[in-house]
Scaffold this motif. Structure first.
Motif, PDB file in Angstrom:
ATOM      1  N   UNK A   1      38.957  48.637  40.499  1.00 19.96           N
ATOM      2  CA  UNK A   1      38.946  47.175  40.417  1.00 19.96           C
ATOM      3  C   UNK A   1      38.198  46.717  39.173  1.00 19.96           C
ATOM      4  N   UNK A   2      38.476  45.498  38.773  1.00 16.36           N
ATOM      5  CA  UNK A   2      37.855  44.908  37.594  1.00 16.36           C
ATOM      6  C   UNK A   2      36.404  44.552  37.911  1.00 16.36           C
ATOM      7  N   UNK A   3      35.507  44.994  37.033  1.00 19.31           N
ATOM      8  CA  UNK A   3      34.097  44.650  37.238  1.00 19.31           C
ATOM      9  C   UNK A   3      33.601  43.648  36.194  1.00 19.31           C
ATOM     10  N   UNK A   4      34.371  43.412  35.147  1.00 24.35           N
ATOM     11  CA  UNK A   4      34.038  42.389  34.156  1.00 24.35           C
ATOM     12  C   UNK A   4      35.305  42.058  33.375  1.00 24.35           C
ATOM     13  N   UNK A   5      35.410  40.801  32.958  1.00 24.81           N
ATOM     14  CA  UNK A   5      36.551  40.404  32.134  1.00 24.81           C
ATOM     15  C   UNK A   5      36.181  39.195  31.295  1.00 24.81           C
TER      16      UNK A   5
ATOM     17  N   UNK B   1      41.339  41.005  19.332  1.00 26.53           N
ATOM     18  CA  UNK B   1      41.663  41.172  20.745  1.00 26.53           C
ATOM     19  C   UNK B   1      41.742  39.798  21.395  1.00 26.53           C
ATOM     20  N   UNK B   2      42.795  39.568  22.172  1.00 26.62           N
ATOM     21  CA  UNK B   2      42.951  38.294  22.882  1.00 26.62           C
ATOM     22  C   UNK B   2      42.090  38.247  24.136  1.00 26.62           C
ATOM     23  N   UNK B   3      42.289  39.237  25.005  1.00 27.16           N
ATOM     24  CA  UNK B   3      41.606  39.293  26.292  1.00 27.16           C
ATOM     25  C   UNK B   3      41.210  40.730  26.575  1.00 27.16           C
ATOM     26  N   UNK B   4      40.205  40.889  27.432  1.00 24.46           N
ATOM     27  CA  UNK B   4      39.776  42.241  27.770  1.00 24.46           C
ATOM     28  C   UNK B   4      39.152  42.259  29.158  1.00 24.46           C
ATOM     29  N   UNK B   5      39.202  43.445  29.759  1.00 26.69           N
ATOM     30  CA  UNK B   5      38.587  43.643  31.076  1.00 26.69           C
ATOM     31  C   UNK B   5      38.096  45.079  31.180  1.00 26.69           C
ATOM     32  N   UNK B   6      37.118  45.269  32.036  1.00 28.26           N
ATOM     33  CA  UNK B   6      36.589  46.595  32.315  1.00 28.26           C
ATOM     34  C   UNK B   6      36.881  46.910  33.774  1.00 28.26           C
ATOM     35  N   UNK B   7      37.536  48.045  33.987  1.00 32.18           N
ATOM     36  CA  UNK B   7      37.930  48.467  35.332  1.00 32.18           C
ATOM     37  C   UNK B   7      37.058  49.636  35.757  1.00 32.18           C
ATOM     38  N   UNK B   8      36.467  49.535  36.935  1.00 28.83           N
ATOM     39  CA  UNK B   8      35.703  50.637  37.515  1.00 28.83           C
ATOM     40  C   UNK B   8      36.706  51.651  38.059  1.00 28.83           C
ATOM     41  N   UNK B   9      36.679  52.873  37.543  1.00 30.11           N
ATOM     42  CA  UNK B   9      37.671  53.881  37.919  1.00 30.11           C
ATOM     43  C   UNK B   9      37.567  54.249  39.395  1.00 30.11           C
ATOM     44  N   UNK B  10      36.358  54.469  39.863  1.00 25.51           N
ATOM     45  CA  UNK B  10      36.169  54.898  41.251  1.00 25.51           C
ATOM     46  C   UNK B  10      36.646  53.840  42.239  1.00 25.51           C
ATOM     47  N   UNK B  11      36.313  52.583  41.969  1.00 28.25           N
ATOM     48  CA  UNK B  11      36.689  51.501  42.883  1.00 28.25           C
ATOM     49  C   UNK B  11      38.062  50.917  42.593  1.00 28.25           C
TER      50      UNK B  11
END
Length: 125
Positions: free
Chosen positions: A30-34, A18-28
């Motif tokens: 928006x990205x909460x970590x990357x 994997x090159x890059x990754x992010x975690x998106x909060x579904x409710x908000x």
């Protein structure tokens, strides 16, 4: 480093698939970590949430634009979306709370994202 960022680094980036990754909060929506240097525009985060919630059939047919690049849909179901273009691909996997999105280059294996999501789901169940 937050626990979510550590998850991305330890279970995704460390695999070298994997090159890059992010975690998106579904409710908000928006990205909460990357991973370091991986910026996911808020519009792209919102589009991924919508893709899972409302537009999965459309994504299957037409693909998805992510970071100004069009990706063709390879496979999509209620929990995961695999997309590709000439440079590589994108995988998004959904839990109840988050969407994990990761980019990979041609020749790499995005299935390692599934393992990370399983761990993420167990930590946030």
């Amino acid at each position: 480093m937050s626990p979510l960022q550590a998850l991305l680094n330890d279970y995704l980036i460390a695999t070298a698939h994997v090159e890059n990754a992010a975690i998106i909060d579904i409710k908000e929506r928006k990205v909460c970590a990357s991973t370091f240097g991986f910026n996911v525009p808020s519009e792209n985060a919102s589009n991924l949430v919508s893709a899972f919630c409302k537009k999965l059939l459309q994504v299957r047919r037409k693909g998805l634009c992510f970071k100004e690049k069009h990706h063709k849909c390879v496979r999509a179901d209620e929990h995961s979306i695999y997309l590709q273009n000439a440079e590589g691909g994108l995988i998004a996997v959904k839990t109840k709370t988050f969407i994990l999105v990761a980019t990979y280059r041609v020749g790499m294996y995005p299935s390692v994202c599934v393992e990370a999501v399983e761990k993420l789901g167990k930590k946030n169940a």
